[in-house]
Design an enzyme around this catalytic site. Sequence first.
Site, short mmCIF file in Angstrom:
data_model
loop_
_atom_site.label_atom_id
_atom_site.label_comp_id
_atom_site.label_asym_id
_atom_site.label_seq_id
_atom_site.Cartn_x
_atom_site.Cartn_y
_atom_site.Cartn_z
N ALA A 26 2.72 -1.11 9.32
CA ALA A 26 2.99 0.29 9.67
C ALA A 26 4.30 0.59 8.96
O ALA A 26 5.25 -0.19 9.07
CB ALA A 26 3.14 0.46 11.17
N HIS A 59 -1.75 0.65 8.06
CA HIS A 59 -2.76 -0.05 7.26
C HIS A 59 -3.26 -1.22 8.10
O HIS A 59 -2.50 -2.15 8.38
CB HIS A 59 -2.09 -0.57 5.97
CG HIS A 59 -3.00 -1.41 5.13
ND1 HIS A 59 -2.52 -2.25 4.15
CD2 HIS A 59 -4.34 -1.57 5.11
CE1 HIS A 59 -3.54 -2.87 3.56
NE2 HIS A 59 -4.65 -2.47 4.13
N SER A 107 4.00 4.15 -2.00
CA SER A 107 2.58 4.40 -1.76
C SER A 107 2.25 5.76 -2.37
O SER A 107 3.16 6.53 -2.69
CB SER A 107 2.28 4.41 -0.27
OG SER A 107 2.55 3.15 0.29
N HIS A 150 -7.49 1.02 -4.29
CA HIS A 150 -7.10 1.02 -2.87
C HIS A 150 -5.65 0.60 -2.64
O HIS A 150 -5.12 0.76 -1.55
CB HIS A 150 -8.02 0.13 -2.05
CG HIS A 150 -7.66 -1.34 -2.07
ND1 HIS A 150 -7.63 -2.08 -3.22
CD2 HIS A 150 -7.32 -2.19 -1.07
CE1 HIS A 150 -7.29 -3.33 -2.91
NE2 HIS A 150 -7.10 -3.42 -1.63
N ALA A 203 -2.32 -2.12 -4.50
CA ALA A 203 -1.73 -2.75 -5.68
C ALA A 203 -2.62 -3.86 -6.24
O ALA A 203 -2.75 -4.02 -7.44
CB ALA A 203 -0.36 -3.31 -5.32
#
Length: 507
Positions: free
Chosen positions: A231, A261, A411, A430, A432
């Site tokens: 988070a 995530h 992000s 989605h 890296a």
Amino acid sequence: MGVVRTYDDELKYIEKLSEVSWRIKKGFVPNMKVEGVFYVNDPLEKIMFDELRQHAHHQGFGGFLPGMKQIANVAALPGIVGKSVGLPDVHAGYGFAIGNMAAFDMSDPSAVVSPGGVGFDINCGVRLLRTNLSEKDVLPVKEQLAQSLFDHIPVGVGSKGVIPMSAQDLEEALEMGMDWSLREGYAWVEDKEHCEEYGRMLQADPRKVSMRAKKRGLPQLGTLGAGNHYAEIQVVDEIYDKHAASKMGLDYKGQVCVMIHSGSRGLGHQVATDALVSMEKAMKRDQIEVNDRQLACARISSTEGQDYLKGMASAANYAWVNRSSMTFLTRQAFAKMFNSTPDDLDMHVIYDVSHNIAKVEEHFIDGKQRTLLVHRKGSTRAFPPHHPLIPVDYQLTGQPVLIGGTMGTCSYVLTGTEVGMSETFGSTCHGAGRALSRAKSRRSIGFEQVLASLQEKGISIRVASPKLVMEEAPESYKNVTDVVNTCHAAGISRKCVKLRPIAVIKG
């Protein structure tokens, strides 16, 4: 295994299509039904070709298959249509590469579903919340806020949830997804609107989820878990597309957001494991041939195929309930810290996307509409403007696509495009994508180093297990900016907003 070729022989099957895309011709591995394609820019290209060179050098022994081989092996699965697509964050995974997407024709009786094409963490995904706070509101209390989030959200490998759950609740949550969260008062009505599938896959059937999976899932609901899950408190760093950003409620640089995530924890992992066992038997029975035994699969129409899809949908619902529970806890933590209410802080969900999932979708192939089962593993749905499945607010701008960076890097929020719809079945990257394996990261990067570099950047961090910090160090990953720029250059999604972290909570 097939023939062992030299690196130069392998290269004869790879052809550059554009500045950022390459084609894998049939014959690169046996039985390819369609071609492969992968998207990379210069720095990422080097990583992809190095993998292949290493593999050829070792004559195919040892280690994971290179990404290109995995993309090609998927192109040999029965019923695949279009192309087997590798996105810029592609790296070796179980069966399918992570960052590989493939679509199978539902009307073809031989078409298959493969758990390796979804991944073990079913509906691992990202959710972004906005606030009306700015960076200067948060900076003075940043450490307390990070601590408060860490206290509210249970993290770490075996973490247990704080939201009370009985076995009956779990059954209902598996079936209802975010409707359960809504009914129990953990979600807002608007949250569902801004979630892929509206937070509920209707084909879910909790009876297809084993007792063992439920046992693993029951204590973990509303927990973050470990590994690459996090988070993050983030701030808007750049706005590339003002119009699309304002539709999302992101209006100015320095605006504070929270990104969550996570996935389906032990429950999803168990659903995938159970399915692989039953599918091995189905493959023998139906004589399905694959190039790599990790690509265990079953015909979509078979009992095993249907059971997996129903179990996978249940695990996906679990993950949405999980992210909703963490959203609830995040809203509580912020409201407490700023002596306000989540509503007054405008803590709305911008969007929630999944990047490990298989879904039935309508697409056009050679001008004909077809119903396909689209496997996205380490790949995000990115539907274009005017698509019927995206919320009203985003009809003119396209679906928001959330790309989580690695710990301490930035992000991105992208939007879906028509090009992506026709070239990659409405899919994009989605995140890296790993460049170093977890074990290698632990050997080469000390966690003190990682924590110190985060501190230097002014990022607060709270972590449950320092060992995991090394595995998740930014150095272990491809550069997320390269990945996003490649998708943007290829036109399969458009850059909208860049976010940078100011605090990270990890397992």
